[in-house]
Write a protein that holds these residues in place. Structure first.
Motif, PDB file in Angstrom:
ATOM      1  N   ALA A   1       0.828  -1.209   0.000  1.00 17.79           N
ATOM      2  CA  ALA A   1       0.000   0.000   0.000  1.00 17.79           C
ATOM      3  C   ALA A   1       0.861   1.257   0.000  1.00 17.79           C
ATOM      4  O   ALA A   1       0.577   2.230  -0.711  1.00 17.79           O
ATOM      5  CB  ALA A   1      -0.933  -0.001   1.210  1.00 17.79           C
ATOM      6  N   ARG A   2       1.919   1.255   0.779  1.00 13.11           N
ATOM      7  CA  ARG A   2       2.816   2.418   0.837  1.00 13.11           C
ATOM      8  C   ARG A   2       3.480   2.662  -0.508  1.00 13.11           C
ATOM      9  O   ARG A   2       3.573   3.802  -0.983  1.00 13.11           O
ATOM     10  CB  ARG A   2       3.871   2.188   1.919  1.00 13.11           C
ATOM     11  CG  ARG A   2       4.794   3.373   2.154  1.00 13.11           C
ATOM     12  CD  ARG A   2       5.969   2.958   3.005  1.00 13.11           C
ATOM     13  NE  ARG A   2       6.710   4.094   3.527  1.00 13.11           N
ATOM     14  CZ  ARG A   2       7.904   4.001   4.113  1.00 13.11           C
ATOM     15  NH1 ARG A   2       8.470   2.823   4.261  1.00 13.11           N
ATOM     16  NH2 ARG A   2       8.523   5.067   4.577  1.00 13.11           N
ATOM     17  N   SER A   3       3.937   1.584  -1.143  1.00 14.95           N
ATOM     18  CA  SER A   3       4.595   1.714  -2.431  1.00 14.95           C
ATOM     19  C   SER A   3       3.647   2.283  -3.480  1.00 14.95           C
ATOM     20  O   SER A   3       3.988   3.225  -4.210  1.00 14.95           O
ATOM     21  CB  SER A   3       5.125   0.350  -2.895  1.00 14.95           C
ATOM     22  OG  SER A   3       5.701   0.441  -4.179  1.00 14.95           O
ATOM     23  N   LYS A   4       2.434   1.753  -3.558  1.00 13.08           N
ATOM     24  CA  LYS A   4       1.476   2.214  -4.567  1.00 13.08           C
ATOM     25  C   LYS A   4       1.055   3.663  -4.320  1.00 13.08           C
ATOM     26  O   LYS A   4       0.969   4.461  -5.260  1.00 13.08           O
ATOM     27  CB  LYS A   4       0.253   1.298  -4.575  1.00 13.08           C
ATOM     28  CG  LYS A   4       0.507  -0.059  -5.200  1.00 13.08           C
ATOM     29  CD  LYS A   4      -0.775  -0.891  -5.258  1.00 13.08           C
ATOM     30  CE  LYS A   4      -0.553  -2.197  -6.002  1.00 13.08           C
ATOM     31  NZ  LYS A   4      -1.773  -3.024  -6.063  1.00 13.08           N
ATOM     32  N   ALA A   5       0.804   4.001  -3.060  1.00 11.98           N
ATOM     33  CA  ALA A   5       0.371   5.364  -2.747  1.00 11.98           C
ATOM     34  C   ALA A   5       1.468   6.378  -3.064  1.00 11.98           C
ATOM     35  O   ALA A   5       1.201   7.463  -3.599  1.00 11.98           O
ATOM     36  CB  ALA A   5      -0.025   5.467  -1.281  1.00 11.98           C
ATOM     37  N   SER A   6       2.714   6.021  -2.778  1.00 10.76           N
ATOM     38  CA  SER A   6       3.836   6.929  -3.042  1.00 10.76           C
ATOM     39  C   SER A   6       4.038   7.134  -4.533  1.00 10.76           C
ATOM     40  O   SER A   6       4.274   8.258  -4.997  1.00 10.76           O
ATOM     41  CB  SER A   6       5.119   6.380  -2.414  1.00 10.76           C
ATOM     42  OG  SER A   6       5.004   6.312  -1.000  1.00 10.76           O
ATOM     43  N   MET A   7       3.939   6.031  -5.285  1.00  9.74           N
ATOM     44  CA  MET A   7       4.106   6.139  -6.736  1.00  9.74           C
ATOM     45  C   MET A   7       3.007   7.004  -7.337  1.00  9.74           C
ATOM     46  O   MET A   7       3.254   7.849  -8.196  1.00  9.74           O
ATOM     47  CB  MET A   7       4.068   4.749  -7.362  1.00  9.74           C
ATOM     48  CG  MET A   7       5.177   3.822  -6.895  1.00  9.74           C
ATOM     49  SD  MET A   7       6.745   4.221  -7.644  1.00  9.74           S
ATOM     50  CE  MET A   7       6.427   3.725  -9.299  1.00  9.74           C
ATOM     51  N   ALA A   8       1.776   6.785  -6.873  1.00  4.56           N
ATOM     52  CA  ALA A   8       0.656   7.561  -7.403  1.00  4.56           C
ATOM     53  C   ALA A   8       0.805   9.038  -7.053  1.00  4.56           C
ATOM     54  O   ALA A   8       0.561   9.924  -7.880  1.00  4.56           O
ATOM     55  CB  ALA A   8      -0.657   7.014  -6.845  1.00  4.56           C
ATOM     56  N   CYS A   9       1.229   9.320  -5.819  1.00  4.87           N
ATOM     57  CA  CYS A   9       1.381  10.709  -5.384  1.00  4.87           C
ATOM     58  C   CYS A   9       2.496  11.403  -6.151  1.00  4.87           C
ATOM     59  O   CYS A   9       2.373  12.583  -6.500  1.00  4.87           O
ATOM     60  CB  CYS A   9       1.656  10.756  -3.888  1.00  4.87           C
ATOM     61  SG  CYS A   9       1.675  12.431  -3.204  1.00  4.87           S
ATOM     62  N   GLU A  10       3.575  10.688  -6.444  1.00  2.00           N
ATOM     63  CA  GLU A  10       4.666  11.306  -7.197  1.00  2.00           C
ATOM     64  C   GLU A  10       4.185  11.785  -8.562  1.00  2.00           C
ATOM     65  O   GLU A  10       4.523  12.888  -9.009  1.00  2.00           O
ATOM     66  CB  GLU A  10       5.825  10.331  -7.385  1.00  2.00           C
ATOM     67  CG  GLU A  10       6.975  10.955  -8.175  1.00  2.00           C
ATOM     68  CD  GLU A  10       8.115   9.999  -8.452  1.00  2.00           C
ATOM     69  OE1 GLU A  10       8.987  10.366  -9.255  1.00  2.00           O
ATOM     70  OE2 GLU A  10       8.137   8.904  -7.872  1.00  2.00           O
ATOM     71  N   MET A  11       3.380  10.954  -9.226  1.00  2.00           N
ATOM     72  CA  MET A  11       2.900  11.336 -10.553  1.00  2.00           C
ATOM     73  C   MET A  11       1.951  12.546 -10.462  1.00  2.00           C
ATOM     74  O   MET A  11       1.981  13.434 -11.307  1.00  2.00           O
ATOM     75  CB  MET A  11       2.202  10.147 -11.221  1.00  2.00           C
ATOM     76  CG  MET A  11       3.133   8.961 -11.484  1.00  2.00           C
ATOM     77  SD  MET A  11       4.681   9.392 -12.348  1.00  2.00           S
ATOM     78  CE  MET A  11       4.045   9.924 -13.944  1.00  2.00           C
ATOM     79  N   VAL A  12       1.120  12.580  -9.417  1.00  2.00           N
ATOM     80  CA  VAL A  12       0.246  13.738  -9.220  1.00  2.00           C
ATOM     81  C   VAL A  12       1.072  14.977  -8.922  1.00  2.00           C
ATOM     82  O   VAL A  12       0.805  16.069  -9.442  1.00  2.00           O
ATOM     83  CB  VAL A  12      -0.757  13.467  -8.074  1.00  2.00           C
ATOM     84  CG1 VAL A  12      -1.510  14.750  -7.703  1.00  2.00           C
ATOM     85  CG2 VAL A  12      -1.746  12.374  -8.477  1.00  2.00           C
TER      86      VAL A  12
END
Length: 496
Positions: free
Chosen positions: A102-113
């Motif tokens: 969950a941490r990995s996916k949320a961080s990746m998504a936030c970086e793109m945003v």
């Protein structure tokens, strides 16, 4: 030795996964099209979970126990490797696979945003994407706090600086906090008595800037058979020791910032390239922590490349590259440009006198957010107040304010203090290097960086994680980490 050798085999596989994640992360930040974000997030999350499963395998815990019982049979490097294996295992077993994913996916998504939101000055979109990252980071901090018996912030700090503690940072930052305001006033007063630097007239073509950067990278010792230079929204160093990737960002109006970005990241890269080859893909062969990593980038950028010796060597190269002539391109004017103290908005472009204030602000704010004392929606106001208090600077927008750095977007809370700890270490290490090898400064003045690189290889790079940060600094400089060398450096450069 059977159990220890089995551990080495397992950690070699884990090291290979770490390397794959590093390369995927570099590609995401430099070349990946936006449409690939979802697939890349899934790839990296899966690899993160695989790594976590390998680290939390019950058999690994058995092997660690067996090897620990036989520690007397290990040499110094093997013993330190076992210590670092234990550390990685402890960090992994504190978390569930679900939390890691969950941490990995949320961080990746936030970086793109963040990439788009920063470009569009859109704090609302960033805040929405950052909220789950912060919540998951709090969960990680709570889990590691319970497992290690540490404060939540210290548990995160330990990811970036093994053994790092906020109590030590607070003392060092309090010392700097008492010194810097008065020193900044003195430096600005002395600076005001001299003529202001003459501006360098552009435009400065990106390709010309790139070629200059490549030339200085090569001179410093960067091996282009094992690395490359690219462009990204935020300068960084990635990859693996055998394939180091660094990035910068260019502006046709000003080459000075991009060049220092390249030199800063080259310092990071030289550390990675110089790590002990015998211990590649083993924990003891990795960089010790981000304090020493940042010390190497800041030693190259601030200590060396903003110094008189380097700039006198670099000046004719810069004049030729950009067809510069006249008083603005004199050695003295270039020195004045790079030694100018100016409280400003952007951390990565800050001079070395005001830089610590940027870090202290971020350190305070991320602690407040982690402990739920600062709601995300209040972050811009808190940021702007801090910039006014610490640097007397008014923040005009989000992009140049609380959204300027990538760190929080990817969940890297606990990283920021290592920048200023790195600056203190850089000053201490460079002072010791100059004292121990009289060829270093004359070499820099001639564009010969071999004496400096030789000293760094022997005293920092080649040590990997054999020693703790404090042990390495004591061995290399004779002293624990402190503020004295940094203060002495600032006084010598800006007051004398």
């Amino acid at each position: 030795m059977k159990s220890y050798k089995a551990l080495e085999q397992r950690f070699r596989r884990i090291g290979a996964v770490n390397g794959a994640l590093a390369m995927l992360g570099w590609d995401q930040s430099t070349m990946m099209p936006e449409g690939g974000a979802k697939a890349r997030a899934e790839q990296m999350a899966v690899l993160s979970v695989v790594r976590h499963e390998w680290l939390t395998d019950p058999r690994l815990a058995d092997l660690l126990g067996e090897a620990e019982a036989q520690r007397k049979g290990l040499n110094d490097w093997q013993s330190a490797n076992l210590r670092e294996m234990h550390r990685q295992w402890r960090h992994a077993t504190a978390l569930t696979p679900e939390l890691v994913e969950a941490r990995s996916k949320a961080s990746m998504a936030c970086e793109m945003v963040w990439r788009k939101a920063r470009r569009d000055d859109d704090f609302k979109s960033f805040a929405k994407a950052f909220r789950p990252v912060l919540e998951l980071t709090r969960e990680v901090a709570a889990a590691k706090s319970a497992a290690f018996g540490l404060d939540a912030y210290d548990a995160l700090l330990d990811e970036y600086e093994p053994g790092g503690r906020s109590a030590v940072i607070d003392k060092l930052f309090a010392d700097l906090g008492g010194f810097l305001p008065g020193f900044i006033d003195k430096a600005l007063a002395k600076q005001a008595k001299r003529p202001a630097p003459l501006p360098l007239q552009g435009p400065f073509p990106t390709e010309a800037q790139r070629q200059v950067g490549l030339r200085f990278m090569k001179a410093l010792g960067f091996d282009f058979n094992h690395g490359r230079l690219d462009v990204s929204l935020h300068p960084f160093t990635g990859g693996v020791p055998d394939d180091v990737r660094i990035t910068t960002r260019y502006s046709d109006d000003d080459f000075t910032k991009a060049l220092m970005g390249v030199l800063h990241e080259t310092g990071h890269a030289l550390y990675e390239l110089g790590l002990p080859k015998t211990w590649r893909e083993q924990p003891v062969g990795e960089a010790r922590g981000m304090v020493l990593h940042e010390s190497q980038s800041l030693l190259v950028e601030m200590q060396v490349c903003r110094g008189a010796e380097f700039l006198r060597y670099a000046a004719p190269i810069l004049r030729k590259a950009f067809n510069g002539s006249g008083p603005a391109w004199s050695d003295e004017n270039l020195l004045s440009i790079y030694a100018r103290v100016k409280p400003d908005l952007i951390r990565v472009d800050a001079d070395e006198v005001t830089y610590p204030a940027h870090v202290i602000l971020r350190y305070r704010l991320e602690q407040a957010m982690l402990h739920d004392h600062l709601p995300i929606d209040d972050l811009p106001d808190a940021w702007n107040d801090g910039m006014q208090t610490l640097l007397g600077v008014d923040v005009p927008d989000y992009a140049q304010g609380c959204m300027q750095d990538i760190h929080w977007a990817v969940g890297s809370i606990g990283y920021f203090p290592t920048y200023t700890l790195g600056a203190l270490s850089a000053a201490q290490l460079f002072a010791a290097a100059r004292k121990q090898d009289g060829d270093i400064l004359p070499g820099i003045a001639q564009g010969d960086f071999k004496p400096l690189l030789r000293w760094l290889r022997a005293n920092v790079h080649g040590k990997g994680s054999l020693l703790t940060t404090d042990e390495l600094l004591r061995e290399a400089t004779g002293k624990p980490l402190g503020t004295a060398a940094f203060k002495a450096h600032l006084k010598a450069r800006y007051l004398n």
